[in-house]
Design a protein around this motif. Structure first.
Motif, PDB file in Angstrom:
ATOM      1  N   SER A 196      41.332  76.168 -11.165  1.00 48.92           N
ATOM      2  CA  SER A 196      40.194  77.026 -10.490  1.00 48.92           C
ATOM      3  C   SER A 196      39.394  75.837  -9.858  1.00 48.92           C
ATOM      4  N   LYS A 197      39.129  76.231  -8.479  1.00 47.00           N
ATOM      5  CA  LYS A 197      38.296  75.496  -7.552  1.00 47.00           C
ATOM      6  C   LYS A 197      37.129  76.383  -7.120  1.00 47.00           C
ATOM      7  N   ARG A 198      36.063  75.632  -7.174  1.00 51.19           N
ATOM      8  CA  ARG A 198      34.832  76.127  -6.759  1.00 51.19           C
ATOM      9  C   ARG A 198      34.160  75.762  -5.506  1.00 51.19           C
ATOM     10  N   ILE A 199      34.234  76.386  -4.422  1.00 50.12           N
ATOM     11  CA  ILE A 199      33.961  75.987  -2.984  1.00 50.12           C
ATOM     12  C   ILE A 199      32.695  77.013  -2.311  1.00 50.12           C
ATOM     13  N   ASP A 200      31.841  76.430  -1.968  1.00 49.12           N
ATOM     14  CA  ASP A 200      30.704  77.034  -1.514  1.00 49.12           C
ATOM     15  C   ASP A 200      31.283  78.244  -0.404  1.00 49.12           C
ATOM     16  N   VAL A 242      33.034  81.218  -0.838  1.00 43.59           N
ATOM     17  CA  VAL A 242      34.385  81.756  -0.964  1.00 43.59           C
ATOM     18  C   VAL A 242      34.273  82.860  -1.789  1.00 43.59           C
ATOM     19  N   PRO A 243      34.423  84.115  -1.274  1.00 42.75           N
ATOM     20  CA  PRO A 243      34.254  85.296  -2.187  1.00 42.75           C
ATOM     21  C   PRO A 243      35.622  85.321  -3.191  1.00 42.75           C
ATOM     22  N   GLY A 244      36.608  84.852  -2.775  1.00 41.42           N
ATOM     23  CA  GLY A 244      37.788  85.059  -3.787  1.00 41.42           C
ATOM     24  C   GLY A 244      38.957  84.990  -3.393  1.00 41.42           C
ATOM     25  N   THR A 245      39.798  83.915  -3.601  1.00 45.47           N
ATOM     26  CA  THR A 245      40.977  83.830  -2.986  1.00 45.47           C
ATOM     27  C   THR A 245      42.188  83.301  -4.252  1.00 45.47           C
ATOM     28  N   HIS A 246      43.213  84.031  -4.106  1.00 45.01           N
ATOM     29  CA  HIS A 246      44.211  83.750  -5.350  1.00 45.01           C
ATOM     30  C   HIS A 246      45.422  83.558  -4.915  1.00 45.01           C
ATOM     31  N   THR A 247      46.327  82.454  -5.309  1.00 51.12           N
ATOM     32  CA  THR A 247      47.446  82.195  -4.794  1.00 51.12           C
ATOM     33  C   THR A 247      48.619  81.909  -5.851  1.00 51.12           C
ATOM     34  N   ILE A 248      49.689  82.607  -5.868  1.00 49.92           N
ATOM     35  CA  ILE A 248      50.757  82.280  -6.681  1.00 49.92           C
ATOM     36  C   ILE A 248      51.822  81.571  -6.097  1.00 49.92           C
ATOM     37  N   ARG A 249      52.376  80.355  -6.964  1.00 49.92           N
ATOM     38  CA  ARG A 249      53.269  79.666  -6.192  1.00 49.92           C
ATOM     39  C   ARG A 249      54.686  79.641  -7.215  1.00 49.92           C
ATOM     40  N   TYR A 250      55.586  79.977  -6.834  1.00 47.44           N
ATOM     41  CA  TYR A 250      56.950  79.505  -7.483  1.00 47.44           C
ATOM     42  C   TYR A 250      57.559  78.524  -6.619  1.00 47.44           C
ATOM     43  N   ASN A 251      57.821  77.229  -7.141  1.00 45.67           N
ATOM     44  CA  ASN A 251      58.347  76.265  -6.402  1.00 45.67           C
ATOM     45  C   ASN A 251      59.450  75.612  -6.948  1.00 45.67           C
ATOM     46  N   SER A 252      60.564  75.683  -6.044  1.00 40.38           N
ATOM     47  CA  SER A 252      61.965  74.874  -6.704  1.00 40.38           C
ATOM     48  C   SER A 252      62.232  73.737  -5.648  1.00 40.38           C
ATOM     49  N   PRO A 253      63.180  72.816  -6.047  1.00 43.70           N
ATOM     50  CA  PRO A 253      63.489  71.668  -5.149  1.00 43.70           C
ATOM     51  C   PRO A 253      63.886  72.183  -3.714  1.00 43.70           C
ATOM     52  N   THR A 268      43.301  87.001  -0.116  1.00 45.77           N
ATOM     53  CA  THR A 268      42.245  86.444   0.314  1.00 45.77           C
ATOM     54  C   THR A 268      40.955  87.675   0.666  1.00 45.77           C
ATOM     55  N   ALA A 269      39.966  87.598  -0.487  1.00 48.62           N
ATOM     56  CA  ALA A 269      38.871  88.411  -0.040  1.00 48.62           C
ATOM     57  C   ALA A 269      37.997  87.982   1.122  1.00 48.62           C
ATOM     58  N   HIS A 270      37.809  88.726   1.896  1.00 44.13           N
ATOM     59  CA  HIS A 270      36.569  88.242   3.261  1.00 44.13           C
ATOM     60  C   HIS A 270      35.197  88.238   2.743  1.00 44.13           C
ATOM     61  N   SER A 271      35.080  89.188   1.979  1.00 44.33           N
ATOM     62  CA  SER A 271      33.496  89.629   1.589  1.00 44.33           C
ATOM     63  C   SER A 271      33.502  90.296   0.482  1.00 44.33           C
ATOM     64  N   ARG A 272      32.395  90.655  -0.123  1.00 40.46           N
ATOM     65  CA  ARG A 272      32.191  91.526  -1.454  1.00 40.46           C
ATOM     66  C   ARG A 272      32.299  92.973  -1.300  1.00 40.46           C
ATOM     67  N   GLU A 273      32.543  93.100   0.139  1.00 43.66           N
ATOM     68  CA  GLU A 273      32.481  94.808   0.347  1.00 43.66           C
ATOM     69  C   GLU A 273      33.600  95.659  -0.508  1.00 43.66           C
ATOM     70  N   HIS A 276      33.237  80.984  -4.716  1.00 46.85           N
ATOM     71  CA  HIS A 276      32.085  80.429  -4.781  1.00 46.85           C
ATOM     72  C   HIS A 276      31.466  79.425  -5.698  1.00 46.85           C
ATOM     73  N   THR A 277      30.664  78.545  -5.579  1.00 44.90           N
ATOM     74  CA  THR A 277      30.164  77.541  -6.388  1.00 44.90           C
ATOM     75  C   THR A 277      29.065  78.257  -7.656  1.00 44.90           C
ATOM     76  N   GLN A 278      28.740  79.592  -7.379  1.00 36.51           N
ATOM     77  CA  GLN A 278      27.746  80.228  -8.547  1.00 36.51           C
ATOM     78  C   GLN A 278      28.665  80.938  -9.423  1.00 36.51           C
ATOM     79  N   LYS A 279      29.784  81.155  -9.393  1.00 37.68           N
ATOM     80  CA  LYS A 279      30.633  81.729 -10.232  1.00 37.68           C
ATOM     81  C   LYS A 279      30.712  80.971 -11.723  1.00 37.68           C
ATOM     82  N   LEU A 280      30.343  81.831 -12.670  1.00 35.06           N
ATOM     83  CA  LEU A 280      29.904  81.088 -14.011  1.00 35.06           C
ATOM     84  C   LEU A 280      31.288  80.832 -14.868  1.00 35.06           C
ATOM     85  N   ASP A 281      32.284  81.798 -14.864  1.00 37.76           N
ATOM     86  CA  ASP A 281      33.406  81.790 -15.674  1.00 37.76           C
ATOM     87  C   ASP A 281      34.614  81.334 -14.741  1.00 37.76           C
ATOM     88  N   ALA A 282      35.504  80.597 -15.508  1.00 33.94           N
ATOM     89  CA  ALA A 282      36.780  79.903 -14.922  1.00 33.94           C
ATOM     90  C   ALA A 282      37.848  80.072 -16.201  1.00 33.94           C
TER      91      ALA A 282
END
Ligand SMILES: NC(=O)c1ccc[n+]([C@@H]2O[C@H](COP(=O)([O-])OP(=O)(O)OC[C@H]3O[C@@H](n4cnc5c(N)ncnc54)[C@H](O)[C@@H]3O)[C@@H](O)[C@H]2O)c1
Length: 237
Positions: free
Chosen positions: A179-183, A185-196, A205-210, A136-142
């Motif tokens: 790091s992307k900041r989008i209104d 969003v509780p928290g999404t992390h993706t790791i990519r290993y890309n080859s040809p 993907t977190a759906h909420s803060r719970e 979310h856009t209020q997150k202070l650290d990146a």
């Protein structure tokens, strides 16, 4: 359990609701408007303090808890340059500190998958690796504390990656974190290993803060009466 909440923002309020529903007593709710209430009196009436504030205030809040002999569970991110100092104070005061960059059980499973995948990729340096984190856009650290933990998990396994950077990078020894900041969003992390030839992608993907709040509350229950420095691996094992 008697809880002092330090920081009464999005996380503090979510933890308050869950704590009351679980039959715990919240004996103090401290935020910027009543910081003076973070005192020996309010803390000694609590079995444990839960701290979710801001990067610039977390360390001092933790020290106040240690000075007053109250174990503290902190989830604030962006202050870890002072973690070693905090650990020394835990020793000095014989206090208790629990820290996790992410309290969600699902994310901690994701941390383990991330390390396991990096271990499998050791011999395959033809894959370009990158990470993306969205909050979310209020997150202070990146980047997020969770992204840093994920990056450390990868760097610990892959000797050909020397450091992470918080920008796009074509350097072989660097792991780029975008790091992307989008209104809202509780928290999404993706790791990519890309080859040809193919791509391997893992995402949490977190759906909420719970999930974060439940994990922090579980850590608080676990910390009552404990001394020393602990993290999620200690609790979950
Ligand atoms: N570890 C995790 O699982 C996890 C999960 C979510 C958020 N976080 C982190 O927790 C922190 C708080 O997140 P949030 O979403 O609740 O933010 P928030 O901005 O909604 O709440 C922070 C609150 O702390 C208060 N505050 C600031 N300085 C203070 C001080 N000195 N004393 C007392 N209160 C003070 C602010 O007024 C605010 O109400 C952030 O660092 C965030 O990145 C961690």
């Amino acid at each position: 359990m008697k809880i002092a909440l330090i920081g009464y923002g999005k996380m503090g309020k979510t933890i308050d609701q869950l704590a009351q529903a679980a039959g715990h007593q919240v004996v103090a709710r401290i935020d910027v408007g009543n910081q003076g209430d973070l005192s020996a009196e309010s803390l000694t009436s609590a079995d444990v303090a839960i701290e979710f504030t801001r990067p610039e205030s977390a360390f001092n809040n933790i020290v106040t808890c240690l000075e007053n002999g109250v174990p503290v569970v902190s989830g604030t991110t962006g202050w870890l340059d002072r973690l070693e100092e905090a650990k020394q104070l835990v020793e000095k005061y014989q206090g208790g500190l629990f820290y996790a960059s992410n309290y969600s059980i699902g994310v901690n499973i994701f941390f383990a998958i991330n390390k396991q995948l990096a271990k499998l990729m050791k011999r395959y340096d033809q894959y370009g690796i990158s990470m993306e984190e969205i909050h979310h856009t209020q997150k202070l650290d990146a980047p997020s504390g969770t992204a840093i933990t994920l990056a450390e998990g990868i760097l610990g396994e892959l000797s050909y990656k020397k450091s992470w950077v918080n920008e796009p990078s074509q350097q072989d020894e660097e792991l780029p974190i975008i790091s992307k900041r989008i209104d809202k969003v509780p928290g999404t992390h993706t790791i990519r290993y890309n080859s040809p030839i193919d791509n391997i992608t893992i995402t949490h993907t977190a759906h909420s803060r719970e999930g974060f709040a439940r994990g922090a509350l579980a850590a608080a229950e676990w910390m009552v009466g404990k001394q020393g420095f602990y993290g999620m691996e200690d609790m979950l094992s």
